[in-house]
Write a protein that holds these residues in place. Structure first.
Motif, mmCIF file in Angstrom:
data_model
loop_
_atom_site.group_PDB
_atom_site.id
_atom_site.type_symbol
_atom_site.label_atom_id
_atom_site.label_comp_id
_atom_site.label_asym_id
_atom_site.label_seq_id
_atom_site.Cartn_x
_atom_site.Cartn_y
_atom_site.Cartn_z
ATOM 1 N N HIS A 1 44.382 39.277 31.655
ATOM 2 C CA HIS A 1 44.261 39.797 33.019
ATOM 3 C C HIS A 1 44.026 38.665 34.020
ATOM 4 O O HIS A 1 44.577 38.671 35.112
ATOM 5 C CB HIS A 1 43.143 40.842 33.094
ATOM 6 N N ASP A 2 43.216 37.687 33.614
ATOM 7 C CA ASP A 2 42.938 36.577 34.532
ATOM 8 C C ASP A 2 44.188 35.768 34.832
ATOM 9 O O ASP A 2 44.373 35.298 35.958
ATOM 10 C CB ASP A 2 41.910 35.612 33.932
ATOM 11 N N VAL B 1 45.989 37.506 37.369
ATOM 12 C CA VAL B 1 45.262 37.429 38.627
ATOM 13 C C VAL B 1 45.387 36.042 39.260
ATOM 14 O O VAL B 1 45.625 35.903 40.455
ATOM 15 C CB VAL B 1 43.769 37.782 38.390
ATOM 16 N N VAL C 1 49.367 43.037 31.722
ATOM 17 C CA VAL C 1 48.192 43.855 32.063
ATOM 18 C C VAL C 1 47.953 44.906 30.987
ATOM 19 O O VAL C 1 46.835 45.085 30.497
ATOM 20 C CB VAL C 1 48.374 44.537 33.444
ATOM 21 N N SER D 1 34.547 42.043 34.991
ATOM 22 C CA SER D 1 35.533 42.436 36.000
ATOM 23 C C SER D 1 34.988 42.157 37.397
ATOM 24 O O SER D 1 35.715 41.717 38.285
ATOM 25 C CB SER D 1 35.931 43.908 35.837
ATOM 26 N N GLU E 1 35.186 38.379 38.147
ATOM 27 C CA GLU E 1 36.533 37.947 38.511
ATOM 28 C C GLU E 1 36.854 38.291 39.963
ATOM 29 O O GLU E 1 37.500 37.528 40.671
ATOM 30 C CB GLU E 1 37.576 38.600 37.592
ATOM 31 N N ILE E 2 36.414 39.493 40.362
ATOM 32 C CA ILE E 2 36.683 39.906 41.740
ATOM 33 C C ILE E 2 35.902 39.022 42.709
ATOM 34 O O ILE E 2 36.426 38.586 43.738
ATOM 35 C CB ILE E 2 36.352 41.399 41.947
ATOM 36 N N LEU F 1 29.703 44.882 44.185
ATOM 37 C CA LEU F 1 30.594 44.372 45.231
ATOM 38 C C LEU F 1 31.171 45.509 46.045
ATOM 39 O O LEU F 1 31.682 46.483 45.500
ATOM 40 C CB LEU F 1 31.755 43.610 44.589
ATOM 41 N N ALA G 1 46.003 41.926 41.903
ATOM 42 C CA ALA G 1 44.886 41.388 41.122
ATOM 43 C C ALA G 1 43.622 42.211 41.325
ATOM 44 O O ALA G 1 42.939 42.594 40.367
ATOM 45 C CB ALA G 1 44.648 39.933 41.508
ATOM 46 N N LEU H 1 41.696 44.443 38.422
ATOM 47 C CA LEU H 1 40.294 44.189 38.072
ATOM 48 C C LEU H 1 39.405 45.389 38.395
ATOM 49 O O LEU H 1 38.441 45.662 37.684
ATOM 50 C CB LEU H 1 39.797 42.930 38.785
ATOM 51 N N ASP I 1 39.791 47.649 35.576
ATOM 52 C CA ASP I 1 38.940 47.182 34.477
ATOM 53 C C ASP I 1 37.491 47.609 34.692
ATOM 54 O O ASP I 1 36.798 48.007 33.749
ATOM 55 C CB ASP I 1 38.978 45.640 34.380
#
Lengths: 327, 327
Positions: free
Chosen positions: A86-87, A90, A112, A146, A149-150, B32, B109, B113, B116
């Motif tokens: 996934h990264d 992204v 994905v 997750s 990452e965001i 977030l 992206a 995420l 996820d």
């Protein structure tokens, strides 16, 4: 010294590593060839299997050695591979572990969905532990990762990223999974809270050290060693500690030079060397080294409550190795 | 009659639906804001909460009514929302539930995420059941769904998709989750294998009927009813049963016309009406109706072993409604 640690780890871990490879292969049973290809592309590209090793030896240090620890340990490699897939989508990176990223060979959708499948595979094995607490830990890991990452994505390109925010990002993206592997070893072994906490702390500090070493290598290693071009983080707008610290210490002129360099779409080798020279002079390289070393020491110290054992010795070696490795 | 069933379901389910909404909101606690926005965009866009309702009433029909069934039921809405987010990225659709798809408002992206994160949220709640069997069921659902999506993607645009392959795709993409919701109700209630199997069968047939009704609506409903343009499946190269059956029955000339229509990048309303006329004449519309009705009857029959109860009555109504709904 470096070489010896790596050799010693491999000698001690070797037989288990073979079993881990077999278990990774055996549990990867999709109904579709395409999934196997995409998943296998990354999964069998020569990862170090650090996370499985940690779970295995955390469990054994706690007295759990039924053989099941091998299969359980694959949970953390599948989770790791799922997040890498996934990264990569992204980040839009081109290479990983010296191979083209999956999304450059298959479309993003396939990558994905294969990531989703690997996560599901991790869950299927986690369910085999029959431990609600293991599931709880794994669920929380996936939630944290997750979000990490965001957060990283939101902060991309922001030159004012603080050391605190950097720590939060690397905690979520790296430390929680490594911590989870160590903690799960403790949980399946059924040890008391003290010992579980000790392994949580070991894993957290190790994970932090590990990611800092990674972020350092992105400046100091060669393309050959990394399997990708150094400076990739900066080119992707990801500020890591050497840069964050140096920007803080820089005077207005130097700061301007660094920000201008970061903003350039093309960034040649000469400029990169020039940036590195500045990071060294401003202390950013030394600072991340110092922080990583402190985490290694804390990781080792967390293991103090355990009596000496071959597994404890291996976990200590891994802590040392985390900041000495070249890849 | 249609209107009455919907009314009756809403009257019976209403109070629980409010509690489900509250639980969905309460459990969605990302650190977030961005995650909350992206997740909330889809999650609170007026879904029917079919999957939570099914779990709640499967559990209650089996004698489990501790109040926990409300929170547990959100697992299946979070899972559903997570897969919708990933699917929208995969499909590249523009609208869903009458609103722009998340990936048209945020980059892919972020949407991946956030998917996820929603999956992780589902797992965190699943862990609260403290039931390894629930985890096992959910892990298998996620594995099947990701593979179903990949299979659908692989088969996109293939005019020779068979009815068997179609059944496999809709089983993975829709029926396993609905089945899982019903089965989890049985598991948390701790019923015997017979009753669990009955609810598995109910859920499977309901899920198949539900997706067939969806695929039919893509041909027969209006844009207003669907919240997106009808014919979207065909335009995306997804062959569904009306088309599969009709292609099988068509003579060479008609087959050629249909394939040519499918291949056109632009496809106006008039052509779409003309295609529909053909599907009606060739029996594709009638056939999927018949298959869906057979699944509804099997779903209802699966509940025969349970004594009459308000929850059983509601599950029967939902089965009937699955093929009568207009959205």
């Amino acid at each position: 010294m470096k070489k010896n640690i790596k050799k010693e780890i491999l000698a001690l871990a070797g037989p288990d590593l073979l079993l881990v490879e077999q278990a990774l292969e055996a549990n990867l049973t999709p109904n579709l060839d395409l999934v196997r290809q995409v998943a296998g592309h990354l999964l069998f590209a020569g990862g170090k299997r650090l996370r499985p090793l940690l779970m295995i030896h955390a469990a054994r240090m706690c007295g759990f050695q039924t053989g099941q620890e091998i299969e359980f340990s694959t949970i953390f490699e599948y989770l790791h591979a799922a997040t890498l897939l996934h990264d990569d989508v992204v980040d839009g990176s081109d290479t990983r572990r010296g191979k083209p990223c999956a999304h450059t060979l298959w479309d993003a959708a396939t990558v994905v969905l294969t990531g989703d499948f690997l996560l599901a595979t991790a869950l299927v094995i986690a369910a085999k532990t029959k431990s609600p607490r293991v599931i709880e830990v794994i669920a929380q890991i996936t939630a944290d990762m997750s979000q990490g990452e965001i957060l990283q994505m939101e902060k991309k390109g922001n030159p004012d990223l603080s050391e605190e925010e950097y720590n939060e990002i690397i905690e979520c993206k790296t430390a929680v999974l490594i911590q989870g592997a160590c903690r799960t070893g403790a949980i399946v072994a059924g040890v008391d809270e003290n010992q579980e906490t000790a392994l949580k702390n070991y894993g957290w500090h190790l994970g932090m050290a590990f990611q800092m070493a990674d972020d350092l290598l992105d400046y100091t290693a060669t393309a050959d060693q990394l399997g990708k071009n150094p400076g990739a983080d900066m080119r992707e707008g990801k500020l890591t500690l050497p840069l964050i610290y140096s920007l803080e210490k820089a005077d207005a002129l130097e700061r301007e030079w660094i920000l201008a360099a970061m903003a350039r779409p093309q960034f040649d080798q000469e400029e990169f060397e020039s940036l590195k020279t500045r990071l060294i002079r401003l202390g950013g390289i030394e600072y991340i080294n110092k922080r990583a070393l402190a985490h290694v020491q804390s990781a080792r110290a967390a293991l103090d409550i355990f009596p000496q054992s071959p597994s404890k010795y291996l976990l200590e070696l891994i802590a040392d190795y985390s900041i000495l490795r070249k890849v």
